[in-house]
Design a protein around this motif. Structure first.
Motif, short mmCIF file in Angstrom:
data_model
loop_
_atom_site.label_atom_id
_atom_site.label_comp_id
_atom_site.label_asym_id
_atom_site.label_seq_id
_atom_site.Cartn_x
_atom_site.Cartn_y
_atom_site.Cartn_z
N VAL A 81 2.12 -80.33 -41.20
CA VAL A 81 1.12 -79.27 -41.10
C VAL A 81 -0.31 -79.80 -41.23
O VAL A 81 -1.27 -79.09 -40.95
CB VAL A 81 1.39 -78.18 -42.17
N LEU B 119 -3.24 -79.56 -38.47
CA LEU B 119 -4.04 -78.37 -38.27
C LEU B 119 -5.45 -78.57 -38.80
O LEU B 119 -6.41 -77.96 -38.31
CB LEU B 119 -3.39 -77.16 -38.94
N GLU C 258 -6.73 -70.61 -45.08
CA GLU C 258 -5.72 -71.50 -45.70
C GLU C 258 -5.89 -71.56 -47.21
O GLU C 258 -4.91 -71.59 -47.96
CB GLU C 258 -5.84 -72.90 -45.09
N GLY D 89 5.71 -69.85 -42.64
CA GLY D 89 4.57 -70.74 -42.44
C GLY D 89 4.73 -71.60 -41.21
O GLY D 89 3.76 -71.84 -40.48
N ALA E 122 2.11 -71.60 -38.23
CA ALA E 122 1.42 -72.86 -37.93
C ALA E 122 1.62 -73.24 -36.47
O ALA E 122 0.66 -73.63 -35.78
CB ALA E 122 1.94 -73.97 -38.84
N TRP F 172 -1.45 -73.08 -32.93
CA TRP F 172 -1.80 -74.09 -31.92
C TRP F 172 -1.38 -73.65 -30.52
O TRP F 172 -2.03 -74.00 -29.54
CB TRP F 172 -1.18 -75.43 -32.31
N ALA G 195 -3.12 -69.87 -37.92
CA ALA G 195 -2.83 -71.23 -38.36
C ALA G 195 -3.13 -71.41 -39.85
O ALA G 195 -2.40 -72.11 -40.57
CB ALA G 195 -3.63 -72.23 -37.53
N GLY H 163 -0.32 -70.09 -41.87
CA GLY H 163 0.80 -71.02 -41.84
C GLY H 163 0.58 -72.23 -42.72
O GLY H 163 1.47 -72.62 -43.49
N ALA H 164 -0.61 -72.82 -42.65
CA ALA H 164 -0.91 -74.00 -43.47
C ALA H 164 -0.87 -73.66 -44.95
O ALA H 164 -0.37 -74.44 -45.78
CB ALA H 164 -2.27 -74.57 -43.09
N GLN I 23 5.66 -79.41 -34.22
CA GLN I 23 5.43 -79.37 -35.67
C GLN I 23 6.02 -78.10 -36.28
O GLN I 23 6.67 -78.14 -37.33
CB GLN I 23 3.93 -79.46 -35.95
N GLY I 24 5.82 -76.97 -35.61
CA GLY I 24 6.38 -75.72 -36.13
C GLY I 24 7.89 -75.77 -36.20
O GLY I 24 8.49 -75.33 -37.20
#
Length: 437
Positions: A26, A29, A62, A85, A89, A93, A112, A115-116, A177-178
């Protein structure tokens, strides 16, 4: 529903590694964002200032939502919060890859940021709960993962931007990444530290578990909070200005060679600084487990102040600039391991995720003070920035030893009567708070 610690369930060290990997995934980001700004502006001509506002929105979201996300972790366990998350995240993106106006870009930043925050708050809180005997080390390793991940993936992201465009890079890495974080979330379980895992007798550790609402009613919390803001702001005021400082000193583009690699001084300095920033988190966390939180704060905060003054006095020399800049990061980055650890020491493990998240908002508060740098440095007067930052951090170091240490000791002794069994203290935190006020 969380899986219990039965056969086949990872132990706490594996859980720690999972958290570190999630943090690394993460981290882009935040740390890879700078790679997208120029190509995004080249295509849409929104202006870099307008694009960078998206980054500020991301940081605020965040940071300031972590207390809520930490509360959710304490209530429902790490798995659902990490999973949500991961979705947010990745979605942030993906939306960035399709954004055609600033409104969509800012909406993506909020998504985002949520999520972070879910990933960051959960992983740090989990580390504090799994390792009551090694809180500083565990929190430090987890926080270090937040920077290490970007170091691993920044090259392929930059390469994809060059070859396929920034939109494809946003889309591919957002989904990748997610998805990876979501899969790892399925492996996470509620922390159950092993029997006998207790903090060193050298540390002042409470036997009472406080909720965030109870914690913020205590004077000792606000002393810790103010110290966090002071040290974070002092470091940010200087570190955020390294590039213009090096430029004003006339050394930013000097070629420097280290280990056979030659690059401009500023580039090499920032690379070394990032390594120091990551390395110090587990190192100082480990040291604080051994010699105490306040003792470690006393050493590193004053060390940071001395390094700031050293950069002011000798920074026109390129080698001195690199050394003192590295020391500033080495003495500054550990705040993201020591402060969560001392928070759990003071207010217990049960609600550690929510409590650490509440304390983490100090990072956002400190960021609001960074614009003062522009006022202090007007006309290239960087000495005022160095002196102000050094004074703040040195005062925080002295306060850790002379104010916080005795205050925390009295607080813990007062809220847990020596005659009361531990289980009684744990079942009545509200009463303990009331007795101490």
């Amino acid at each position: 529903m969380d899986i219990s610690n039965s056969k086949g369930v990872p132990n706490r060290w594996i859980q720690l590694v999972i958290g570190i990997i999630c943090m690394g995934l993460v981290a882009n980001l935040q740390y890879a964002w700078t790679l997208f700004v120029t190509p995004m502006d080249a295509k849409h001509h929104w202006g870099q200032a307008a694009i960078q506002l998206s980054f500020s929105i991301f940081i605020v979201t965040e940071t300031w939502l972590v207390p809520i996300e930490g509360w959710l972790v304490d209530k429902f366990g790490p798995r659902p919060v990490i999973a949500v998350g991961a979705i947010f995240a990745g979605a942030g993106w993906v939306i960035n890859s399709m954004a055609t106006n600033l409104f969509e870009l800012y909406a993506a930043a909020i998504i985002a940021g949520i999520g972070a925050g879910c990933v960051y708050g959960t992983c740090v809180g989990n580390a504090l709960k799994w390792f009551p005997d090694k809180r500083g080390l565990a929190a430090g390793m987890t926080a270090a993962g937040f920077g290490a991940g970007a170091a691993v993936t920044v090259i392929p992201i930059a390469s994809m931007i060059q070859t396929a465009g920034y939109e494809q890079a946003f889309l591919f890495f957002g989904i990748l990444q997610g998805a990876c974080i979501f899969i790892l979330a399925m492996l996470m379980v509620r922390p159950v530290p092993p029997k006998g895992a207790v903090a060193s007798k050298k540390l002042n550790v409470t036997k009472v578990d406080y909720k965030a609402g109870q914690m913020i009613r205590t004077p000792v919390f606000w002393v810790i909070y103010v110290m966090f803001v002071a040290v974070a702001a002092g470091g940010l005021m200087a570190t955020a200005q390294l590039a213009p400082i090096a430029k004003d000193f006339g050394i930013a583009n000097l070629p420097m060679t280290l280990l056979g690699v030659t690059m401009p001084l500023l580039t090499m300095t920032l690379s070394i600084d990032n390594l120091c920033n990551g390395f110090t988190r587990p190192l100082c966390g480990f040291i604080s487990d051994k010699i105490g939180r306040e003792n470690t704060m006393f050493i590193v905060f004053i060390g940071e102040g001395v390094a700031l003054l050293g950069l002011m006095q000798y920074g026109h020399n390129p080698y001195a600039f690199m050394v003192f800049a590295a020391l500033i990061f080495l003495f500054w980055g550990e705040i993201f391991s020591i402060f969560p650890a001392i928070c759990a020491d003071t207010f217990g493990s049960k609600y550690a995720a929510g409590n650490a998240g509440t304390l983490y908002t100090a990072k956002g508060t400190a960021a609001l003070l960074v614009p003062l740098t522009s006022v202090l440095s007007a006309g290239g007067a960087w000495n005022r920035v160095f002196i102000a930052a050094a004074a703040i951090t040195i005062c925080a170091g002295l306060a850790a030893k002379l104010v916080l240490a005795p205050m925390r000791k009295r607080w813990i002794e007062k809220t847990v009567p020596a005659t009361a069994p531990a289980y009684e203290a744990r079942t009545s935190p509200t009463k303990a708070v009331e007795q101490s006020i």
